[in-house]
Design a protein around this motif. Structure first.
Motif, PDB file in Angstrom:
ATOM      1  N   THR A  42       0.881  -1.293   0.010  1.00 34.98           N
ATOM      2  CA  THR A  42      -0.006   0.108  -0.146  1.00 34.98           C
ATOM      3  C   THR A  42       0.950   1.181   0.023  1.00 34.98           C
ATOM      4  O   THR A  42       0.361   2.175   0.221  1.00 34.98           O
ATOM      5  CB  THR A  42      -0.905   0.182   0.997  1.00 34.98           C
ATOM      6  OG1 THR A  42      -0.097   0.003   2.365  1.00 34.98           O
ATOM      7  CG2 THR A  42      -2.016  -0.872   1.295  1.00 34.98           C
ATOM      8  N   GLU A  86     -10.286   2.712   0.700  1.00 35.93           N
ATOM      9  CA  GLU A  86     -10.106   2.315   2.063  1.00 35.93           C
ATOM     10  C   GLU A  86     -11.682   2.191   2.654  1.00 35.93           C
ATOM     11  O   GLU A  86     -12.406   3.183   2.625  1.00 35.93           O
ATOM     12  CB  GLU A  86      -9.279   3.128   2.961  1.00 35.93           C
ATOM     13  CG  GLU A  86      -8.986   2.514   4.281  1.00 35.93           C
ATOM     14  CD  GLU A  86      -7.935   3.276   5.094  1.00 35.93           C
ATOM     15  OE1 GLU A  86      -7.778   2.697   6.216  1.00 35.93           O
ATOM     16  OE2 GLU A  86      -7.269   3.921   4.230  1.00 35.93           O
ATOM     17  N   ARG A  92      -7.924  -1.842   2.756  1.00 40.24           N
ATOM     18  CA  ARG A  92      -7.762  -1.073   1.764  1.00 40.24           C
ATOM     19  C   ARG A  92      -8.100  -2.391   0.461  1.00 40.24           C
ATOM     20  O   ARG A  92      -7.647  -3.221   0.548  1.00 40.24           O
ATOM     21  CB  ARG A  92      -6.227  -0.718   1.701  1.00 40.24           C
ATOM     22  CG  ARG A  92      -6.261   0.521   2.469  1.00 40.24           C
ATOM     23  CD  ARG A  92      -4.546   1.065   2.484  1.00 40.24           C
ATOM     24  NE  ARG A  92      -4.837   2.548   3.011  1.00 40.24           N
ATOM     25  CZ  ARG A  92      -3.477   3.088   3.208  1.00 40.24           C
ATOM     26  NH1 ARG A  92      -2.583   2.655   2.635  1.00 40.24           N
ATOM     27  NH2 ARG A  92      -3.499   4.524   3.844  1.00 40.24           N
TER      28      ARG A  92
END
Length: 249
Positions: A176, A195, A200
């Motif tokens: 991420t 998110e 996420r």
């Protein structure tokens, strides 16, 4: 009046129940997603969706719970605006005499504003972020419950009823570092990230299916004709007004 009749909830039989219309949503050349929707006025009262997962060709099937309906706010709003336009026109006494051209122009402007808003509600679907779609009440409409890696959205675009299905994959914490959440959009593309609930996600596949709703098509035509008629009346009033106001020196 003709546009308004299209939005009047159609009745069938003497009981006055609202007529249900069935629509098959699909795209030519692919059978990844197929949907059968039942539209009852401004409400989707039944939805039956089949989704073929690209990874393993597994077939997922989910449908609306029997106790649930999904209101299409765009249709509701468009109907309210066209009814407001009619109210503005019918609100005058039958023997009312307009005193000035300006009075007519003001009325036409007010009517055209409502007609434009009605048309815009159908031609301009709402832009939503992916978290907004994920938290929408629509996700709780289905049985079996939608898996966490599937999002759905219904909306009207012009004369079409549209269904979008998003397939997601979870992003691992290690991947991420390039995370960039997507903003609002009518249709999100693969690669869009967001998110939700401290997890996420990235959109891996997007499927959009649609079908034409004939009476919405009629309504859009009548909106256009109505706006043209209002504009023609305004133009005529303006010509006469400039003639009356002309004073040679």
């Amino acid at each position: 009046q003709e546009a308004s009749h299209r939005f009047a909830l159609p009745t069938s039989g003497s009981g006055g129940a609202v007529k249900q219309e069935n629509f098959v949503l699909s795209t030519s050349g692919t059978d990844q997603v197929k949907g059968v929707m039942t539209l009852q006025g401004d409400a989707l009262c039944q939805a039956d969706v089949n989704l073929k997962m690209p990874r393993n060709n597994q077939l997922l099937h989910f449908a609306f719970r029997e106790d649930k309906q999904w209101k299409l706010q765009q249709i509701q709003d468009a109907r309210n605006h066209v009814n407001q336009a009619i109210y503005l026109l019918m609100n005058k006494d039958v023997n009312y005499q307009f005193k000035t051209g300006l009075e007519v122009l003001k009325l036409m402007d007010a009517v055209m504003l409502q007609l434009s808003r009605a048309r815009n509600r159908l031609t301009t679907p709402a832009t939503l972020t992916l978290p907004e779609i994920a938290s929408s009440g629509l996700t709780k409409m289905f049985t079996p419950t939608l898996p966490p890696d599937i999002l759905v959205n219904f909306y009207i675009n012009l004369n079409k009823l549209c269904l979008t299905v998003y397939q997601l994959h979870m992003l691992q914490p290690s991947t991420t570092k390039n995370f960039k959440p997507a903003g609002g959009s009518v249709l999100h593309n693969p690669g869009a990230m967001f998110e939700f609930g401290s997890q996420r996600y990235e959109v891996s596949h997007v499927h959009k299916v649609e079908c034409v709703v004939p009476w919405l098509n009629d309504a859009l035509v009548f909106f256009t004709v109505s706006l043209q008629l209002c504009q023609q009346l305004k133009d005529k009033i303006s010509v006469f007004s400039s003639y009356w106001n002309y004073r040679p020196y």
